[in-house]
Design a protein around this motif. Structure first.
Motif, PDB file in Angstrom:
ATOM      1  N   GLY A  13       0.919  -1.315   0.113  1.00 26.74           N
ATOM      2  CA  GLY A  13      -0.136  -0.001  -0.124  1.00 26.74           C
ATOM      3  C   GLY A  13       1.007   1.305   0.089  1.00 26.74           C
ATOM      4  N   ARG A  14       0.248   2.489  -0.132  1.00 29.74           N
ATOM      5  CA  ARG A  14       1.151   3.579  -0.194  1.00 29.74           C
ATOM      6  C   ARG A  14       0.289   4.600   0.764  1.00 29.74           C
ATOM      7  NH1 ARG A  14      -2.069   7.103  -3.267  1.00 29.74           N
ATOM      8  NH2 ARG A  14      -1.679   6.562  -5.390  1.00 29.74           N
ATOM      9  N   LEU A  15       1.052   5.666   1.328  1.00 27.65           N
ATOM     10  CA  LEU A  15       0.627   6.885   1.597  1.00 27.65           C
ATOM     11  C   LEU A  15       1.510   8.036   0.649  1.00 27.65           C
ATOM     12  CD1 LEU A  15       1.318   6.579   5.556  1.00 27.65           C
ATOM     13  CD2 LEU A  15      -0.663   6.077   4.160  1.00 27.65           C
ATOM     14  N   ALA A  16       0.482   8.696   0.106  1.00 29.28           N
ATOM     15  CA  ALA A  16       1.138   9.898  -0.902  1.00 29.28           C
ATOM     16  C   ALA A  16       0.661  11.302  -0.567  1.00 29.28           C
ATOM     17  CB  ALA A  16       0.581   9.312  -2.237  1.00 29.28           C
ATOM     18  N   PRO A  17       1.124  11.782   0.530  1.00 32.87           N
ATOM     19  CA  PRO A  17       0.884  13.216   0.695  1.00 32.87           C
ATOM     20  C   PRO A  17       1.385  14.185  -0.092  1.00 32.87           C
ATOM     21  CG  PRO A  17       2.278  12.424   2.369  1.00 32.87           C
ATOM     22  CD  PRO A  17       2.255  11.274   1.545  1.00 32.87           C
ATOM     23  N   SER A  18       0.936  15.289  -0.067  1.00 29.48           N
ATOM     24  CA  SER A  18       1.398  16.380  -0.923  1.00 29.48           C
ATOM     25  C   SER A  18       1.730  17.398   0.221  1.00 29.48           C
ATOM     26  CB  SER A  18       0.239  16.989  -1.892  1.00 29.48           C
ATOM     27  OG  SER A  18       0.055  16.241  -2.854  1.00 29.48           O
ATOM     28  N   PRO A  19       2.949  18.192   0.050  1.00 28.16           N
ATOM     29  CA  PRO A  19       3.064  19.066   1.266  1.00 28.16           C
ATOM     30  C   PRO A  19       2.712  20.471   0.812  1.00 28.16           C
ATOM     31  CG  PRO A  19       5.100  18.593  -0.538  1.00 28.16           C
ATOM     32  CD  PRO A  19       3.900  17.936  -0.908  1.00 28.16           C
ATOM     33  N   MET A  49       6.244  11.069  -0.912  1.00 26.15           N
ATOM     34  CA  MET A  49       5.912  12.787  -0.804  1.00 26.15           C
ATOM     35  C   MET A  49       5.775  13.274  -2.330  1.00 26.15           C
ATOM     36  SD  MET A  49       5.538  15.098   1.355  1.00 26.15           S
ATOM     37  CE  MET A  49       5.770  14.316   2.732  1.00 26.15           C
ATOM     38  N   GLU A  50       4.786  13.771  -2.658  1.00 17.25           N
ATOM     39  CA  GLU A  50       4.369  14.097  -3.790  1.00 17.25           C
ATOM     40  C   GLU A  50       4.610  15.667  -3.857  1.00 17.25           C
ATOM     41  OE1 GLU A  50       0.739  12.204  -5.250  1.00 17.25           O
ATOM     42  OE2 GLU A  50       1.677  10.473  -5.596  1.00 17.25           O
ATOM     43  N   ASP A  51       6.048  16.031  -4.208  1.00 13.77           N
ATOM     44  CA  ASP A  51       6.097  17.262  -4.085  1.00 13.77           C
ATOM     45  C   ASP A  51       6.461  18.057  -5.591  1.00 13.77           C
ATOM     46  OD1 ASP A  51       8.465  15.880  -4.288  1.00 13.77           O
ATOM     47  OD2 ASP A  51       9.552  16.974  -3.125  1.00 13.77           O
ATOM     48  N   GLY A 194       3.295  16.036 -14.432  1.00 18.91           N
ATOM     49  CA  GLY A 194       2.232  16.180 -13.105  1.00 18.91           C
ATOM     50  C   GLY A 194       1.811  15.127 -12.520  1.00 18.91           C
ATOM     51  N   TYR A 195       0.784  15.486 -11.664  1.00 26.43           N
ATOM     52  CA  TYR A 195       0.536  14.316 -10.602  1.00 26.43           C
ATOM     53  C   TYR A 195       0.102  13.234 -11.225  1.00 26.43           C
ATOM     54  CZ  TYR A 195      -3.035  12.023  -8.397  1.00 26.43           C
ATOM     55  OH  TYR A 195      -3.664  10.768  -7.736  1.00 26.43           O
ATOM     56  N   THR A 196      -0.908  13.172 -12.319  1.00 24.85           N
ATOM     57  CA  THR A 196      -1.629  12.113 -12.959  1.00 24.85           C
ATOM     58  C   THR A 196      -0.348  11.090 -13.378  1.00 24.85           C
ATOM     59  OG1 THR A 196      -3.347  13.397 -13.625  1.00 24.85           O
ATOM     60  CG2 THR A 196      -3.220  11.392 -14.508  1.00 24.85           C
ATOM     61  N   ALA A 198       3.144  11.234 -12.745  1.00 24.83           N
ATOM     62  CA  ALA A 198       4.028  10.759 -11.890  1.00 24.83           C
ATOM     63  C   ALA A 198       3.465   9.866 -10.904  1.00 24.83           C
ATOM     64  CB  ALA A 198       4.637  11.899 -11.113  1.00 24.83           C
ATOM     65  N   CYS A 199       2.516   9.960 -10.544  1.00 21.24           N
ATOM     66  CA  CYS A 199       1.795   9.123  -9.427  1.00 21.24           C
ATOM     67  C   CYS A 199       1.649   7.624 -10.222  1.00 21.24           C
ATOM     68  CB  CYS A 199       0.342   9.676  -9.066  1.00 21.24           C
ATOM     69  SG  CYS A 199      -0.604   8.451  -8.327  1.00 21.24           S
ATOM     70  N   THR A 200       1.227   7.401 -11.330  1.00 21.56           N
ATOM     71  CA  THR A 200       1.066   6.219 -11.930  1.00 21.56           C
ATOM     72  C   THR A 200       2.258   5.442 -12.051  1.00 21.56           C
ATOM     73  OG1 THR A 200      -0.697   7.406 -13.231  1.00 21.56           O
ATOM     74  CG2 THR A 200      -0.161   5.000 -13.965  1.00 21.56           C
ATOM     75  N   VAL A 212      -5.281   3.229  -1.933  1.00 22.47           N
ATOM     76  CA  VAL A 212      -6.516   3.293  -1.303  1.00 22.47           C
ATOM     77  C   VAL A 212      -6.370   5.040  -0.742  1.00 22.47           C
ATOM     78  CG1 VAL A 212      -7.745   3.388   1.115  1.00 22.47           C
ATOM     79  CG2 VAL A 212      -6.502   1.362   0.081  1.00 22.47           C
ATOM     80  N   ARG A 213      -7.438   5.798  -1.376  1.00 18.32           N
ATOM     81  CA  ARG A 213      -7.565   7.163  -1.144  1.00 18.32           C
ATOM     82  C   ARG A 213      -8.996   7.746  -1.003  1.00 18.32           C
ATOM     83  NH1 ARG A 213      -4.692   7.819  -7.190  1.00 18.32           N
ATOM     84  NH2 ARG A 213      -6.700   7.177  -8.489  1.00 18.32           N
ATOM     85  N   ALA A 214      -8.831   9.080  -1.120  1.00 24.49           N
ATOM     86  CA  ALA A 214     -10.173   9.709  -0.919  1.00 24.49           C
ATOM     87  C   ALA A 214     -11.167   9.648  -2.257  1.00 24.49           C
ATOM     88  CB  ALA A 214     -10.124  10.965  -0.321  1.00 24.49           C
ATOM     89  N   ASP A 216     -12.411  11.830  -3.811  1.00 23.70           N
ATOM     90  CA  ASP A 216     -12.156  13.248  -4.825  1.00 23.70           C
ATOM     91  C   ASP A 216     -10.939  12.901  -5.978  1.00 23.70           C
ATOM     92  OD1 ASP A 216     -10.168  13.144  -3.100  1.00 23.70           O
ATOM     93  OD2 ASP A 216      -9.743  15.257  -3.197  1.00 23.70           O
ATOM     94  N   LEU A 217     -10.330  11.745  -6.030  1.00 26.25           N
ATOM     95  CA  LEU A 217      -9.650  11.259  -7.018  1.00 26.25           C
ATOM     96  C   LEU A 217     -10.239  10.160  -7.885  1.00 26.25           C
ATOM     97  CD1 LEU A 217      -6.134  11.539  -4.892  1.00 26.25           C
ATOM     98  CD2 LEU A 217      -7.118  13.037  -6.813  1.00 26.25           C
ATOM     99  N   LEU A 218     -11.440   9.764  -7.736  1.00 15.67           N
ATOM    100  CA  LEU A 218     -11.863   8.738  -8.335  1.00 15.67           C
ATOM    101  C   LEU A 218     -11.977   9.098  -9.841  1.00 15.67           C
ATOM    102  CD1 LEU A 218     -13.769   6.080  -7.990  1.00 15.67           C
ATOM    103  CD2 LEU A 218     -15.733   7.309  -8.044  1.00 15.67           C
TER     104      LEU A 218
HETATM  105  N1  GLU Z   1      -0.819  13.620  -3.440  1.00 20.66           N
HETATM  106  C1  GLU Z   1      -2.244  13.597  -3.747  1.00 20.66           C
HETATM  107  C2  GLU Z   1      -2.859  14.351  -2.801  1.00 20.66           C
HETATM  108  O1  GLU Z   1      -2.359  14.651  -1.844  1.00 20.66           O
HETATM  109  C3  GLU Z   1      -2.776  12.182  -3.402  1.00 20.66           C
HETATM  110  C4  GLU Z   1      -2.350  11.021  -4.459  1.00 20.66           C
HETATM  111  C5  GLU Z   1      -2.799   9.953  -4.597  1.00 20.66           C
HETATM  112  O2  GLU Z   1      -3.347   9.311  -3.472  1.00 20.66           O
HETATM  113  O3  GLU Z   1      -3.110   9.180  -5.556  1.00 20.66           O
HETATM  114  O4  GLU Z   1      -3.922  14.702  -2.832  1.00 20.66           O
END
Ligand code: GLU
Length: 326
Positions: A13-19, A49-51, A194-196, A198-200, A212-214, A216-218
């Motif tokens: 799994g992963r935690l991917a916060p943005s600072p 860390m998604e910076d 960009g996010y889409t 790099a994240c992939t 597993v995320r919120a 709003d990213l569906l």
């Molecule tokens: N870094 C993104 C955010 O904080 C989340 C990315 C993800 O979970 O795919 O909104």
């Protein structure tokens, strides 16, 4: 037994916060579900860390995020920082070859080409630059002369591209990407993933098996699935859990009151109170029960999490951690 072991070995799994700011109760609820989901299967957790979002990233925010998460009892097996991985994204972008093309349209151009209002933050792109340039250099010269900036890179979406996937929380979801997004952007320039994108790329390279995320990213997920497919990777499973919102229905933020973890820390609220409260909102504990993350591992279940978005009233109450017990 063999099945459980096999699952543990392959679950990441992963935690991917943005600072972009301090962590609040909303972020923590989602991270808690993501962490518990992996740990309850004996899996690993990657911290990423998604910076890459410079104008919005804040100095010191990444360290504050690690500190809050550790204080709350989160741990992780590996740590990655996206800003150190630009070479990887550049190579991945190049490997997509004719599936991507340079685009010289500005945001304003794209907005004015909208045939109908589209929902959400994502803009529909009608493919104006699709067959416009024979090479990156040609697009580069054109854009430089136009406004002095660099072309972006877009992903070619075939006509009638419909992406369906089984979301572990929301069930089967289907999106018509050709209609919803059109050719979506991957990078601001060759070095500007960009996010889409790099994240992939990272989810693939880090071996992430479950995202597993919120929720709003569906609506970003279909684009990420198309990118995974184009990179010939299997990609992770997806689980979008209800976003935490304020009374006005918008994503929990400063305007709803101070729900930052660092505030609760400073005020002497105990970790067990915060985790207990968040566990209670997921149906894993009684109101007022105080416990830590480890203790929640055996209680983790997606099934008991309410389907609706969680309205957080914290910050509007004088003593939030007493209020919810009433
Ligand atoms: N870094 C993104 C955010 O904080 C989340 C990315 C993800 O979970 O795919 O909104």
């Amino acid at each position: 037994m063999a099945k459980v072991l096999a699952e543990a070995l392959k679950c990441i799994g992963r935690l991917a916060p943005s600072p972009t700011g301090a962590l609040h109760l909303g972020n923590i609820r989602t991270f808690m579900i993501a962490w518990l989901s992996a740990r309850s299967k004996g899996g690993k957790v990657v911290m990423r860390m998604e910076d890459l979002d410079h104008p919005r990233d804040k100095i010191g925010a990444a360290d504050a995020i690690y500190s809050d998460l550790r204080w709350l009892g989160f741990d992780w097996d590996e740590l990655f920082v996206q800003s150190k991985r630009r070479d990887i994204y550049r190579q991945a972008l190049k490997s997509l070859d004719s599936l991507v093309y340079p685009c010289v349209c500005s945001r304003k151009d794209v907005e004015s080409a909208q045939s109908a209002p589209h929902q959400g933050e994502q803009l529909y792109y009608p493919g104006t630059c699709r067959e416009r340039f024979r090479s990156w250099d040609e697009a580069y010269e054109f854009k430089k002369a136009k406004d002095g900036s660099l072309p972006c890179w877009r992903f070619r979406v075939d006509e009638n591209t419909v992406v369906g996937f089984d979301d572990k929380f929301c069930g089967y979801c289907e999106f018509n990407v050709s209609k919803m997004l059109g050719d979506f952007p991957l990078a601001r320039d060759i070095d500007g993933a960009g996010y889409t994108f790099a994240c992939t790329v990272d989810d693939i390279l880090m071996g992430v098996t479950e995202v597993v995320r919120a929720d709003d990213l569906l609506n970003v997920t279909p684009a990420q699935i198309l990118i995974s497919n184009a990179l010939k990777a299997k990609g992770p499973s997806y689980c979008h859990v209800p976003l935490v919102i304020g009374r006005d229905g918008r994503r929990l933020a400063k305007r709803h009151g101070d729900t930052r973890i660092e505030r609760f820390r400073a005020e002497g609220v105990r970790v067990e109170q915060i985790i207990g409260y968040l566990g209670y909102t997921c149906g894993w504990c009684q109101p007022g029960e105080e416990l830590n993350l480890e203790k929640l591992i055996p209680r983790f279940s997606l099934a008991s999490i309410p389907k609706e978005r969680l309205v957080c009233l914290a910050g509007e109450e004088k003593d939030f951690f007493n209020t919810y017990r009433r």
